[in-house]
Design a protein around this motif. Structure first.
Motif, mmCIF file in Angstrom:
data_model
loop_
_atom_site.group_PDB
_atom_site.id
_atom_site.type_symbol
_atom_site.label_atom_id
_atom_site.label_comp_id
_atom_site.label_asym_id
_atom_site.label_seq_id
_atom_site.Cartn_x
_atom_site.Cartn_y
_atom_site.Cartn_z
ATOM 1 N N ALA A 190 0.836 -1.186 0.000
ATOM 2 C CA ALA A 190 0.000 0.000 0.000
ATOM 3 C C ALA A 190 0.872 1.237 0.000
ATOM 4 O O ALA A 190 1.921 1.285 0.629
ATOM 5 C CB ALA A 190 -0.899 -0.008 1.228
ATOM 6 N N GLU A 191 0.399 2.267 -0.709
ATOM 7 C CA GLU A 191 1.198 3.477 -0.850
ATOM 8 C C GLU A 191 1.399 4.165 0.500
ATOM 9 O O GLU A 191 2.412 4.805 0.734
ATOM 10 C CB GLU A 191 0.484 4.418 -1.803
ATOM 11 N N SER A 192 0.409 4.030 1.387
ATOM 12 C CA SER A 192 0.539 4.705 2.679
ATOM 13 C C SER A 192 1.698 4.128 3.472
ATOM 14 O O SER A 192 2.354 4.848 4.229
ATOM 15 C CB SER A 192 -0.754 4.593 3.461
ATOM 16 N N CYS A 193 1.986 2.818 3.291
ATOM 17 C CA CYS A 193 3.150 2.245 3.976
ATOM 18 C C CYS A 193 4.409 2.937 3.494
ATOM 19 O O CYS A 193 5.307 3.251 4.270
ATOM 20 C CB CYS A 193 3.287 0.755 3.669
ATOM 21 N N PHE A 194 4.469 3.148 2.188
ATOM 22 C CA PHE A 194 5.648 3.769 1.614
ATOM 23 C C PHE A 194 5.795 5.206 2.097
ATOM 24 O O PHE A 194 6.889 5.659 2.441
ATOM 25 C CB PHE A 194 5.523 3.710 0.086
ATOM 26 N N ASP A 195 4.682 5.950 2.119
ATOM 27 C CA ASP A 195 4.722 7.322 2.637
ATOM 28 C C ASP A 195 5.257 7.327 4.062
ATOM 29 O O ASP A 195 6.121 8.125 4.425
ATOM 30 C CB ASP A 195 3.304 7.919 2.651
ATOM 31 N N GLY A 196 4.689 6.411 4.882
ATOM 32 C CA GLY A 196 5.130 6.342 6.272
ATOM 33 C C GLY A 196 6.605 6.020 6.383
ATOM 34 O O GLY A 196 7.326 6.579 7.215
ATOM 35 N N LEU A 197 7.086 5.110 5.520
ATOM 36 C CA LEU A 197 8.497 4.714 5.573
ATOM 37 C C LEU A 197 9.406 5.896 5.282
ATOM 38 O O LEU A 197 10.394 6.122 5.975
ATOM 39 C CB LEU A 197 8.747 3.596 4.550
ATOM 40 N N ILE A 198 9.038 6.675 4.248
ATOM 41 C CA ILE A 198 9.907 7.807 3.888
ATOM 42 C C ILE A 198 9.920 8.836 4.998
ATOM 43 O O ILE A 198 10.975 9.344 5.392
ATOM 44 C CB ILE A 198 9.420 8.458 2.583
ATOM 45 N N ILE A 199 8.737 9.143 5.521
ATOM 46 C CA ILE A 199 8.673 10.165 6.564
ATOM 47 C C ILE A 199 9.467 9.711 7.785
ATOM 48 O O ILE A 199 10.203 10.493 8.393
ATOM 49 C CB ILE A 199 7.194 10.445 6.927
ATOM 50 N N GLU A 200 9.344 8.419 8.128
ATOM 51 C CA GLU A 200 10.074 7.928 9.295
ATOM 52 C C GLU A 200 11.570 7.918 9.037
ATOM 53 O O GLU A 200 12.375 8.216 9.924
ATOM 54 C CB GLU A 200 9.580 6.523 9.646
ATOM 55 N N MET A 201 11.964 7.570 7.818
ATOM 56 C CA MET A 201 13.395 7.543 7.501
ATOM 57 C C MET A 201 13.986 8.942 7.648
ATOM 58 O O MET A 201 15.036 9.139 8.265
ATOM 59 C CB MET A 201 13.588 7.042 6.061
ATOM 60 N N VAL A 202 13.305 9.930 7.065
ATOM 61 C CA VAL A 202 13.818 11.300 7.150
ATOM 62 C C VAL A 202 13.876 11.753 8.601
ATOM 63 O O VAL A 202 14.849 12.350 9.052
ATOM 64 C CB VAL A 202 12.934 12.244 6.314
ATOM 65 N N SER A 203 12.820 11.434 9.345
ATOM 66 C CA SER A 203 12.806 11.873 10.726
ATOM 67 C C SER A 203 13.864 11.151 11.542
ATOM 68 O O SER A 203 14.512 11.733 12.407
ATOM 69 C CB SER A 203 11.393 11.669 11.291
ATOM 70 N N ALA A 204 14.099 9.859 11.254
ATOM 71 C CA ALA A 204 15.110 9.116 12.000
ATOM 72 C C ALA A 204 16.489 9.705 11.756
ATOM 73 O O ALA A 204 17.254 9.949 12.683
ATOM 74 C CB ALA A 204 15.083 7.646 11.607
ATOM 75 N N TYR A 205 16.813 9.948 10.479
ATOM 76 C CA TYR A 205 18.137 10.495 10.189
ATOM 77 C C TYR A 205 18.268 11.920 10.684
ATOM 78 O O TYR A 205 19.308 12.346 11.148
ATOM 79 C CB TYR A 205 18.422 10.429 8.681
ATOM 80 N N GLY A 206 17.184 12.689 10.582
ATOM 81 C CA GLY A 206 17.276 14.099 10.933
ATOM 82 C C GLY A 206 17.234 14.340 12.423
ATOM 83 O O GLY A 206 17.912 15.220 12.929
ATOM 84 N N ARG A 207 16.433 13.543 13.143
ATOM 85 C CA ARG A 207 16.255 13.868 14.560
ATOM 86 C C ARG A 207 16.962 12.902 15.479
ATOM 87 O O ARG A 207 17.253 13.244 16.601
ATOM 88 C CB ARG A 207 14.763 13.871 14.918
ATOM 89 N N ARG A 208 17.239 11.672 15.008
ATOM 90 C CA ARG A 208 17.846 10.733 15.962
ATOM 91 C C ARG A 208 19.311 10.459 15.659
ATOM 92 O O ARG A 208 20.169 10.582 16.494
ATOM 93 C CB ARG A 208 17.058 9.432 16.001
ATOM 94 N N PHE A 209 19.599 10.079 14.399
ATOM 95 C CA PHE A 209 20.973 9.664 14.124
ATOM 96 C C PHE A 209 21.922 10.842 14.048
ATOM 97 O O PHE A 209 23.016 10.807 14.571
ATOM 98 C CB PHE A 209 21.049 8.883 12.803
ATOM 99 N N TYR A 210 21.514 11.865 13.341
ATOM 100 C CA TYR A 210 22.416 13.001 13.141
ATOM 101 C C TYR A 210 21.738 14.276 13.587
ATOM 102 O O TYR A 210 21.696 15.245 12.853
ATOM 103 C CB TYR A 210 22.805 13.125 11.666
ATOM 104 N N ALA A 211 21.187 14.255 14.800
ATOM 105 C CA ALA A 211 20.376 15.391 15.246
ATOM 106 C C ALA A 211 21.170 16.681 15.265
ATOM 107 O O ALA A 211 20.633 17.754 15.007
ATOM 108 C CB ALA A 211 19.808 15.102 16.631
ATOM 109 N N THR A 212 22.471 16.570 15.549
ATOM 110 C CA THR A 212 23.255 17.804 15.650
ATOM 111 C C THR A 212 23.920 18.160 14.336
ATOM 112 O O THR A 212 24.527 19.214 14.231
ATOM 113 C CB THR A 212 24.355 17.633 16.702
ATOM 114 N N LYS A 213 23.834 17.277 13.347
ATOM 115 C CA LYS A 213 24.528 17.559 12.090
ATOM 116 C C LYS A 213 23.560 17.400 10.926
ATOM 117 O O LYS A 213 23.555 16.375 10.267
ATOM 118 C CB LYS A 213 25.694 16.585 11.904
ATOM 119 N N PRO A 214 22.738 18.394 10.670
ATOM 120 C CA PRO A 214 21.738 18.229 9.605
ATOM 121 C C PRO A 214 22.365 18.041 8.223
ATOM 122 O O PRO A 214 21.800 17.374 7.369
ATOM 123 C CB PRO A 214 20.921 19.530 9.668
ATOM 124 N N ASP A 215 23.567 18.571 8.027
ATOM 125 C CA ASP A 215 24.199 18.378 6.711
ATOM 126 C C ASP A 215 24.480 16.910 6.461
ATOM 127 O O ASP A 215 24.239 16.382 5.373
ATOM 128 C CB ASP A 215 25.532 19.131 6.657
#
Lengths: 143, 174
Positions: free
Chosen positions: B6-31
Motif C-alpha cells: 500500500a502506498e501509505s506504507c511507503f509514505d510512512g516509511l519515507i517520513i520515518e526515515m527522514v525523521s530518524a536520520y534528521g532527529r535521531r541519528f544526526y540530530a546535531t549535524k543536519p548536513d
C-alpha cells in the motif's frame, strides 16, 4: 552448447563469469570474453561501420573463433552481457530471448539492497537462475 | 511475480526515515543527515533505472535521458509525468517542474510553535529534508546511464497540499 556467460560492468570490470563446460578452462574463456570487450567498444563507438542500428541493445555476433562464437548485448546502463557458445548454427531469436531472460535475472540480482554496485554478483539465486536459463537454451537450438 | 505494498506504507516509511536520520541519528549535524538521505536515494535510483530501462534502446544524448526521466521513470515512481521541462543549454541546467508531487500530498507541516517566523523556518527545514530523497533518486538514475550531475530541489507553497509545486534543478558538469 553454451560454454560460458559473462556480465561486465561499464568500466569493463567483471561482475559475473560462469563457465558451463565442466572442464577447467575458465582462464581461456576469461580471455575470450576480454577480447570481445574490445569488439563491443568498437561497435559502440563506430556505429557507421557496423550494420547494427545505433541504439539497439542486442549487438549480435561479435567474435567468431575456430570453435567458439561470442554474442554480445549492451544494456542502457552500459552493462555488457556476453555469451560464448560452441554451437555452429544458433538462431538469432534464440539468442535474443536468452539475453532478455539473462538481463531480467541481472536486474533482479542488482536490485538486492545488499549488492554493492560495481562489485561481483555473489547471489546464489542469480547463479541458479542463470544455470536454468542456460539449460533451457540448449535444447531449443535443435528445434 | 511482483508483490504490491500500500502506498501509505511507503509514505510512512519515507517520513520515518527522514525523521530518524534528521532527529535521531544526526540530530546535531543536519548536513550529514541530508547527505545520508541523498545517498540512500542515490542507490535506489541507481537500481530502479536498471529495471526501467530494460528492453529500451540506448539513449543517444543527455536530452533523451532527461526526457526518459521526465516521462517513463516519473510515471513508474509517481504515476504521472513531469509537467514542465525547461533547459538552459549554455549553462547545462535542466529544471523539472512537478505540479502535484505525489509524496508530499499527505505531508503535514506541524504549526506547533507560537512564533510565526520560527515555524516558517522549521517548516522549510522539514521540507528540504524530505526533498533530499527524491533528489538522490534522480541523481542515482542519471549516474547509472552515464550522466553525472548535481540535483537540487525547491518546493514552493508546501503546506497547501493540493498544489505543491516542486522544481528539480539538474546541473551538469560539462
Amino acid at each position: 552448447m553454451i560454454a560460458c556467460v559473462a556480465v561486465v560492468g561499464h568500466q569493463n570490470n567483471p561482475l559475473y563469469l560462469q563457465s558451463f563446460t565442466g572442464a577447467d578452462d575458465a582462464l581461456k574463456l576469461h580471455h575470450i570474453v576480454h577480447c570481445s570487450l574490445d569488439v563491443i567498444d568498437e561497435r559502440v563507438n563506430n556505429p557507421k561501420r557496423s550494420v547494427i542500428t545505433l541504439n539497439e541493445s542486442y549487438l549480435g555476433l561479435l567474435y567468431p573463433t575456430e570453435s567458439y562464437k561470442v554474442y554480445g548485448y549492451l544494456s542502457n546502463t552500459k552493462v555488457k552481457f556476453l555469451v560464448v557458445t560452441t554451437d555452429l548454427d544458433v538462431k538469432d531469436t534464440d539468442i535474443r530471448s536468452f539475453f532478455r531472460r539473462f538481463h531480467a535475472a541481472y536486474v533482479d540480482a542488482v536490485s538486492n539492497p545488499f549488492h554493492v554496485p560495481g562489485k561481483k554478483i555473489i547471489s546464489r539465486i542469480f547463479a541458479v537462475r542463470v544455470s536454468g536459463i542456460v539449460k533451457a537454451f540448449a535444447p531449443g537450438t535443435y528445434g | 511475480m511482483g508483490r504490491e505494498v500500500a502506498e501509505s506504507c511507503f509514505d510512512g516509511l519515507i517520513i520515518e526515515m527522514v525523521s530518524a536520520y534528521g532527529r535521531r541519528f544526526y540530530a546535531t549535524k543536519p548536513d550529514l543527515a541530508s547527505r545520508r538521505i541523498e545517498a540512500i536515494g542515490f542507490q535506489v535510483g541507481h537500481q530502479l533505472i536498471e529495471r526501467y530501462t530494460v528492453e529500451r534502446p540506448r539513449f543517444s544524448d543527455h536530452l533523451e535521458a532527461i526526457k526518459f526521466i521526465c516521462k517513463e521513470f516519473w510515471s513508474e515512481l509517481f504515476k504521472k509525468q513531469i509537467d514542465n521541462l525547461k533547459t538552459n543549454h549554455r549553462v547545462g541546467t535542466f529544471v523539472l517542474q512537478d505540479n502535484k508531487f505525489r509524496w508530499f500530498t499527505r505531508v503535514l507541516i506541524d504549526p506547533s510553535s507560537e512564533d510565526n517566523e520560527a515555524s516558517q523556518g522549521s517548516s522549510s527545514e522539514a521540507t528540504s529534508m524530505l526533498l533530499h530523497f527524491p533528489c538522490g533518486i534522480i541523481r542515482g538514475a542519471l549516474s547509472n546511464v552515464g550522466i553525472s550531475c548535481a540535483v537540487s530541489a525547491d518546493a514552493s507553497n508546501l503546506p497547501s497540499c493540493e498544489s505543491c509545486i516542486l522544481f528539480f534543478a539538474l546541473k551538469f558538469s560539462i
